[in-house]
Write a protein that holds these residues in place. Structure first.
Motif, mmCIF file in Angstrom:
data_model
loop_
_atom_site.group_PDB
_atom_site.id
_atom_site.type_symbol
_atom_site.label_atom_id
_atom_site.label_comp_id
_atom_site.label_asym_id
_atom_site.label_seq_id
_atom_site.Cartn_x
_atom_site.Cartn_y
_atom_site.Cartn_z
ATOM 1 N N VAL A 10 5.407 -4.782 14.495
ATOM 2 C CA VAL A 10 5.680 -3.941 13.320
ATOM 3 C C VAL A 10 5.219 -2.512 13.589
ATOM 4 N N VAL A 11 4.001 -2.353 14.094
ATOM 5 C CA VAL A 11 3.460 -1.019 14.372
ATOM 6 C C VAL A 11 4.310 -0.310 15.426
ATOM 7 N N ARG A 12 4.774 -1.054 16.431
ATOM 8 C CA ARG A 12 5.597 -0.463 17.483
ATOM 9 C C ARG A 12 6.931 0.018 16.925
ATOM 10 N N PHE A 13 7.563 -0.776 16.074
ATOM 11 C CA PHE A 13 8.836 -0.378 15.484
ATOM 12 C C PHE A 13 8.668 0.833 14.568
ATOM 13 N N SER A 17 1.484 4.223 15.564
ATOM 14 C CA SER A 17 0.253 3.585 16.043
ATOM 15 C C SER A 17 -0.996 4.410 15.725
ATOM 16 N N GLY A 18 -0.850 5.730 15.630
ATOM 17 C CA GLY A 18 -2.004 6.574 15.325
ATOM 18 C C GLY A 18 -2.288 6.708 13.841
ATOM 19 N N PHE A 19 -1.424 6.160 13.022
ATOM 20 C CA PHE A 19 -1.582 6.245 11.567
ATOM 21 C C PHE A 19 -2.470 5.067 11.142
ATOM 22 N N THR A 20 -3.773 5.254 11.240
ATOM 23 C CA THR A 20 -4.711 4.135 11.046
ATOM 24 C C THR A 20 -4.626 3.539 9.649
ATOM 25 N N GLU A 21 -4.361 4.364 8.654
ATOM 26 C CA GLU A 21 -4.273 3.844 7.285
ATOM 27 C C GLU A 21 -3.096 2.876 7.164
ATOM 28 N N LEU A 22 -1.953 3.231 7.769
ATOM 29 C CA LEU A 22 -0.790 2.353 7.730
ATOM 30 C C LEU A 22 -1.044 1.078 8.532
ATOM 31 N N VAL A 23 -1.613 1.217 9.712
ATOM 32 C CA VAL A 23 -1.896 0.055 10.558
ATOM 33 C C VAL A 23 -2.784 -0.938 9.810
ATOM 34 N N LEU A 29 1.241 -5.773 3.976
ATOM 35 C CA LEU A 29 2.690 -5.594 3.929
ATOM 36 C C LEU A 29 3.409 -6.840 4.429
ATOM 37 N N MET A 30 2.831 -7.509 5.418
ATOM 38 C CA MET A 30 3.425 -8.743 5.925
ATOM 39 C C MET A 30 3.354 -9.859 4.878
ATOM 40 N N GLU A 31 2.277 -9.901 4.126
ATOM 41 C CA GLU A 31 2.176 -10.900 3.051
ATOM 42 C C GLU A 31 3.217 -10.630 1.974
ATOM 43 N N VAL A 32 3.373 -9.358 1.586
ATOM 44 C CA VAL A 32 4.390 -9.007 0.595
ATOM 45 C C VAL A 32 5.780 -9.375 1.117
ATOM 46 N N ALA A 33 6.017 -9.140 2.409
ATOM 47 C CA ALA A 33 7.303 -9.476 3.020
ATOM 48 C C ALA A 33 7.566 -10.974 2.950
ATOM 49 N N GLN A 34 6.555 -11.782 3.192
ATOM 50 C CA GLN A 34 6.734 -13.236 3.130
ATOM 51 C C GLN A 34 7.061 -13.684 1.706
ATOM 52 N N ALA A 156 7.034 -1.607 4.641
ATOM 53 C CA ALA A 156 6.316 -0.455 5.188
ATOM 54 C C ALA A 156 7.030 0.841 4.839
ATOM 55 N N SER A 157 8.370 0.835 4.896
ATOM 56 C CA SER A 157 9.131 2.037 4.562
ATOM 57 C C SER A 157 8.992 2.379 3.080
#
Length: 200
Positions: A10-13, A17-23, A29-34, A156-157
């Motif tokens: 997900v971070v790669r797409f 990677s440097g956006f620590t808050e998003l990471v 976000l993965m839980e919400v996606a599920q 994430a978007s």
């Protein structure tokens, strides 16, 4: 693909990677996606079959929707249709084999009022085990990681307020969702039955 591998992908797409808050938000976000997948997909892996007497019947926790509701009799099985509770309530003035159901809380409300204690078989869609460090794999990660990936990228978007990318990932998500559901439908037609797991 494991839970940790999916997070890395997900971070790669996202190329953030440097956006620590998003990471740091990726597991959420993965839980919400599920949960989005559970609400919007009809996957065989989510199907659970429950068989019980109508008098003892309760809706299991985590049910998103009912696929089939069948009253089993020795001579003939009866399909029970979902209906608004108001219609079910009106039908309860009569007695007979129930024809309609509504889910209220964790209870199935039936109409007409049953004239005998029938047995029902109900197939419902329920949430798969959520991925976590303690549960690094589930059906999605093993069989449809791209569905989970695109669902997470969509979330994430939305988190980033990037409407253009959200539209891209939503299309990708819907395309993969359709492919999986179409594939499962073909298998159902070929096998002549449903693959379900029984509740303990």
């Amino acid at each position: 693909m494991t839970y940790a591998e999916l997070q890395t992908t997900v971070v790669r797409f996202l190329n953030r990677s440097g956006f620590t808050e998003l990471v740091a938000e990726v597991p959420f976000l993965m839980e919400v996606a599920q949960r989005r997948i559970a609400r919007t997909c009809d996957l065989r892996a989510m199907e659970v079959v429950q068989e019980a007497a109508l008098s003892a019947l309760t809706a299991p926790s985590g049910v998103f929707r009912v696929k089939t509701f069948t009253i089993i009799e020795s001579s003939k099985n009866h399909e029970v249709s979902g209906a608004p509770y108001k219609k079910v309530k009106e039908q309860q003035a009569d007695t007979g084999v129930p024809q309609y159901y509504a889910v209220v809380g964790n209870a199935y409300k039936l109409g007409p009022t049953q004239d005998a204690d029938y047995t029902a078989e109900i197939v419902t869609y329920q949430m798969l085990t959520l991925l976590s460090d303690a549960a690094p794999n589930n059906w999605l990660s093993d069989n449809a990681p791209e569905l989970l990936l695109f669902a997470t990228l969509l979330e994430a978007s939305l988190y980033l307020k990037d409407d253009a990318r959200a539209a891209v990932w939503e299309k990708q998500y819907n395309d993969v969702k359709r492919e999986i559901e179409d594939s499962e439908m073909k298998v159902d037609k070929e096998s002549g039955g449903l693959a379900v797991r029984r509740m303990n």
